[in-house]
Enzyme design. Sequence first.
Site, PDB file in Angstrom:
ATOM      1  N   GLU A 237       0.624  -1.148  -0.129  1.00  8.55           N
ATOM      2  CA  GLU A 237       0.111   0.031  -0.134  1.00  8.55           C
ATOM      3  C   GLU A 237       0.761   1.397   0.072  1.00  8.55           C
ATOM      4  OE1 GLU A 237      -3.630   0.249   2.390  1.00  8.55           O
ATOM      5  OE2 GLU A 237      -4.287  -1.844   1.892  1.00  8.55           O
ATOM      6  N   HIS A 511      -1.686  -1.768  10.548  1.00  9.33           N
ATOM      7  CA  HIS A 511      -1.161  -3.063  10.541  1.00  9.33           C
ATOM      8  C   HIS A 511       0.075  -3.382  11.450  1.00  9.33           C
ATOM      9  CE1 HIS A 511      -3.155  -4.915   7.088  1.00  9.33           C
ATOM     10  NE2 HIS A 511      -3.573  -3.497   6.810  1.00  9.33           N
TER      11      HIS A 511
END
Length: 529
Positions: A237, A511
């Site tokens: 990402e 995350h």
Amino acid sequence: MALQASAFPNGFVVGIHAVGWAFIVPCFWFLDRLIAVCKSTTLEKSQRLEQECYLRPLEVFFGSITFFILFLATAPLAFLGFLLWAPLQACRRPFSYHREMPFLPEKATNKGFELTGKASFVFASANLCLLPDSLARFNNLANTQHRASAIGQCIVQGISRPNIRILVDSPSSCGTLSPSTSILPTVNSPTYGATQDQSSQQNPRALSSQGLRQQNDVPWEISPLFPANVDILCLEEVFDKRAARKLTNILKLEFGHILYDIGVYACQPPCRCSSFKFFNSGLFLASRFPVLEAQYHCFPNSRGEDALAAKGLLSVKVLIGQNQKQKRVVGYFNCTHLHAPEGEGEIRCIQLEMVTKWIAEFQAANKQPDEDVVFDVLCGDFNFDNCSPDDRQEQNHSVFEEYKDPCRAGPGKEKPWVTGTLLEQPTMYEEDVNTPENLQRTLESEDLRKRYVAPPVPEADSPLVYPETDQPWIGRRIDYILYRESSISKQCRTEIEEVTFITQLAGLTDHIPVGLKLNVVMDSDSADE
């Protein structure tokens, strides 16, 4: 595929692309700010309450009007830029390559096999959510450019620290001392919002950890720092191009070989009725070792919002050095980011089939008889876990028969020491998780994990029973580092030296990064076979 600094074949095409992109950027930026001014993170909301600022409605009203007018005014120019930009994507290579020159020879190769016949390799993977600022805010994250700089500095601080063991007081212990490899004095730690307390900004301190623990033959650790001396780093990402450049400029201090802006744009293949790609794959790879070959594949079966990004697989072959018989030693590293939406496991399973097929083809095409392969690693954000009933189809995929998952006890069952890697976004900035040390303590506590780690996803219309009796509450682990032994040279033996769950990016991403350290021993007597 040939590795070139530019993604385009010549300077003329680079110039035309730069002109087209320059026409697009103002309109894109005003649209980004238009959305961003209307969407606040929970951190921004809490800061306004603390400061007793009540001008937010006026800011939203006048900001929205201003940015909308500017967006409309620059739209015609953006359309002209699009007409220049889109056709050029047909001749674009699927990645840009940065090679840092000069680079220290001792960082570019591993002398272990040549001198002793054994070596350790450290891999790390992290999803950073470096989207345009407006889109990142839907994940409760903001300030993409600032986060990119802070993340890069955190990673460099962690991986460049001395790899020494000392006795430290564990932050979650009751005074017992334990060995640790995770210590780093930080005087000028990068800060992001409230992710560092004021005392940490003024006084040098040492981040400490519980030290390595071992259970079921797997040494593991929840560490407030990235592992020392990471050899290959995979990031997901990293969609924003400016953020990718910031990361490259920071990480090149430690990694001599970086692949970024990986993926395709527009309609690929050209002139086909395929989904239009507004974003690249988001993959970003940094390696200490020279990259010999690299190949990217885009998933053709993405759907919905995921189809706007060119998610896929990047496979690379890296040069490790030589063995004691002066034979070339190489390794294979693969990174991916699978389909995201819940309840669409069939799409992810098809993508996993493509991943294993593409890896096999890449290795078959680049295998040389005069070299030894010492590791074959697959990592990334798989967007499914090993505890959710909704992910049962992916949990039973054959990829786990080829590659070993050190955190997995079996389909649908994690090892008891494992922790989830996906945080609950609304609570990301609370005190229990807003610093590396606090997040470390939280992950080590089953009661706190239940509050801050994303829970398993139940099957449709079925009640969730989790965890099983006498099993710990773990949460969703969707970030993986897998390794395969069947594809490496027969004279090599692999041993897991360490599995790490990393809390250093607390407040910078939703995350938990993961790390894997493999020890590889090569039998010198059969090195010529």
